[in-house]
Every structure is written in C-alpha cells, then in structure tokens.
Design an enzyme around this catalytic site. Structure first.
Site, PDB file in Angstrom:
ATOM      1  N   GLU A 132       0.813  -1.211   0.000  1.00  0.00           N
ATOM      2  CA  GLU A 132       0.000   0.000   0.000  1.00  0.00           C
ATOM      3  C   GLU A 132       0.845   1.258   0.000  1.00  0.00           C
ATOM      4  OE1 GLU A 132      -2.090   0.955   3.585  1.00  0.00           O
ATOM      5  OE2 GLU A 132      -3.389   2.382   2.572  1.00  0.00           O
ATOM      6  N   GLU A 231     -11.479   2.768   6.010  1.00  0.00           N
ATOM      7  CA  GLU A 231     -10.389   3.163   6.904  1.00  0.00           C
ATOM      8  C   GLU A 231     -10.470   4.668   7.179  1.00  0.00           C
ATOM      9  OE1 GLU A 231      -6.323   2.598   5.690  1.00  0.00           O
ATOM     10  OE2 GLU A 231      -5.857   1.823   7.653  1.00  0.00           O
TER      11      GLU A 231
HETATM   12  O1  LIG Z   1      -2.263   4.023   7.040  1.00  0.00           O
HETATM   13  C1  LIG Z   1      -2.975   3.402   6.256  1.00  0.00           C
HETATM   14  O2  LIG Z   1      -3.716   3.908   5.383  1.00  0.00           O
HETATM   15  C2  LIG Z   1      -2.984   1.930   6.314  1.00  0.00           C
HETATM   16  O3  LIG Z   1      -3.781   1.296   5.640  1.00  0.00           O
HETATM   17  C3  LIG Z   1      -1.996   1.241   7.204  1.00  0.00           C
HETATM   18  O4  LIG Z   1      -2.215  -0.129   7.115  1.00  0.00           O
END
Ligand SMILES: O=C(O)C(=O)CO
Length: 253
Positions: A132, A231
């Site tokens: 990521e 998230e």
């Molecule tokens: O900090 C972020 O966006 C994450 O997904 C860390 O895993």
C-alpha cells in the site's frame, strides 16, 4: 473495525472487518469474536516492527530481513487462525538519519527480495499479499512506498501473481490526485481498496474533495469484485456515520 468494535460492525450489517494491528490480542480470542459475530476478517497488516525505534513495517528496511520474516510468520499465524486471506505487507520507513534519495535503491531491492519471499510463503497458505502506498505529504513523511507508480514498478520486479496493490483512495488523492487515470491504469494490479474523505479522513460522504459516488461507479464499471475497507475516522459514532453506505450502495455492505 476491530479498532472500534466488531460487534458494532456486525450490528451495522457488515460482513467483514479489517484489523490492521492486532498483535496485542490472542488470536484464539479474536477467532471466538469472529465466530460470535459471523464476521470475516478481510485484511490484517504485518506487525509494525519496533514502534519505539520508529518502524512501521520492515518490508523495505535493509538489514532487518530476519525480523521481517519473523513478523510475516506471526501475521500468517494470525491470518490462518482468523481465516483471513489478505495480508498488507508493510514497507516501512526510510530509517532516521538517512536521506530517501541515498537509500531508495537499496530499500527497493530489499522490498522486492522480501516480497518475493513473502509471495512464496503466502502462496502455500492461499493468502494474498498487498502493498500500500502511503502518502508522505501529510500522513507519514518517512514512509518508503509513497506512490502508485512506485508500487507498480516494484510489483513488476516482484512478478508474483499473489502480491497485489492496496489502493487507499485517501492516500492516492493526497499523493498524486489524477484518481480516474490512476485507477484505470493500475486497476489490474489492485487487490484491495480502502476509502476515506480528503482532507479530514472521515466518512466518504463527509465534506471533502473526493467524489466517491463517481469513484464507486468507476470501480464497478471496471469490474472490481473485492472489499472496500472503511479506513476512516467516524465524525461521530461508527453507526451514525454509516448513512453513506445506504446512500451510495443501497445498504449493501
Ligand atoms: O495508514 C494506512 O492507510 C494503512 O492502511 C496502514 O495499514
């Protein structure tokens, strides 16, 4: 959602949760929670390493290859206990005191080598590894992997079908913008998606600069079949903040 409450996630109708860092918990206890709630664990992260020394993952950190392998083994142990099929293999940060330009070639070579090792180990368990890009403009100035372009080059060198790209729209907007072009260009590499509004990292329908109905429609047209991880930091309570799911997806979670 483990960060908030798996029970809240289940009450809200989610089928799956992400649990980034869960290593202070007992995997067997976590499994009981998934069985009680019926939740799938969609994604976990490799351990951060030694947070005291500023680690946030070790994938690209030269000289820490053994620690990386131990962390990966721990993550696989948790993933197998939780029947989780995705592990975010974290790159980590440019070590303090070093210039990114001076160490990026060595860090990239380390990351490629560690990802090839991870791919072979993960393949035995049927687990997908993900990398990521995390923006260095706002979130984490020292993080090594900080653009989808860099990630695509690394994935090409790794050349393993079970190492894919984790697209966090929040980071992609901050680091590069150009979301439509980048999503279309890198779609074949994308194995997981996370969302949050920019600039405050709240719910997708909170005030901000990203048009999520447009992006969800683009992902659907491109044929994205994976999970979308929430998230973000709820502006209020987790449940109160879920209206966007009903608005954008008619309640499908
Ligand atoms: O900090 C972020 O966006 C994450 O997904 C860390 O895993």
């Amino acid at each position: 959602m483990f960060r908030y409450s798996p029970q809240a996630a289940a009450r809200a109708g989610f089928q799956a949760v992400e649990a980034a860092w869960l290593y202070d918990s007992d995997p067997g206890e976590l499994r009981k929670v998934t069985e009680q709630t019926g939740l799938e664990v969609a994604l976990i992260n490799t351990p951060p390493g030694d947070l005291k020394s500023g680690d946030l993952g070790l994938g690209a950190v030269p000289g820490r290859e053994q620690d990386f392998r131990q962390g990966l083994a721990l993550a696989i142990n948790f993933a197998k206990t939780l029947d989780c099929k995705r592990i975010h293999v974290m790159a980590g940060r440019v070590p303090a005191g070093l210039q990114r330009s001076a160490t990026s070639m060595e860090m990239e070579a380390t990351f490629v080598q560690n990802l090839r090792y991870a791919a072979d180990v993960l393949a035995k368990e049927g687990i997908l590894g993900l990398i990521e890009p995390i923006n260095t403009r706002v979130t984490d100035p020292q993080y090594f992997l900080d653009s989808p372009h860099q990630a695509a080059e690394i994935l090409q060198k790794v050349d393993r079908p079970n190492i894919k790209l984790q697209m966090d729209v929040y980071h992609w907007q901050i680091m590069d913008g150009n979301l439509t072009q980048n999503i279309q260009k890198y779609f074949p590499l994308i194995g997981h998606v996370q969302v949050a509004q920019v600039p405050d990292r709240h719910e997708p329908d909170s005030p901000g600069e990203v048009n999520f109905p447009y992006l969800f429609n683009l992902l659907e047209k491109l044929g994205y079949q994976g999970y979308v991880g929430c998230e973000y930091k709820p502006m209020g309570s987790t449940e109160a903040g879920l209206d966007w799911v009903r608005k954008y997806w008619g309640g499908k979670k």
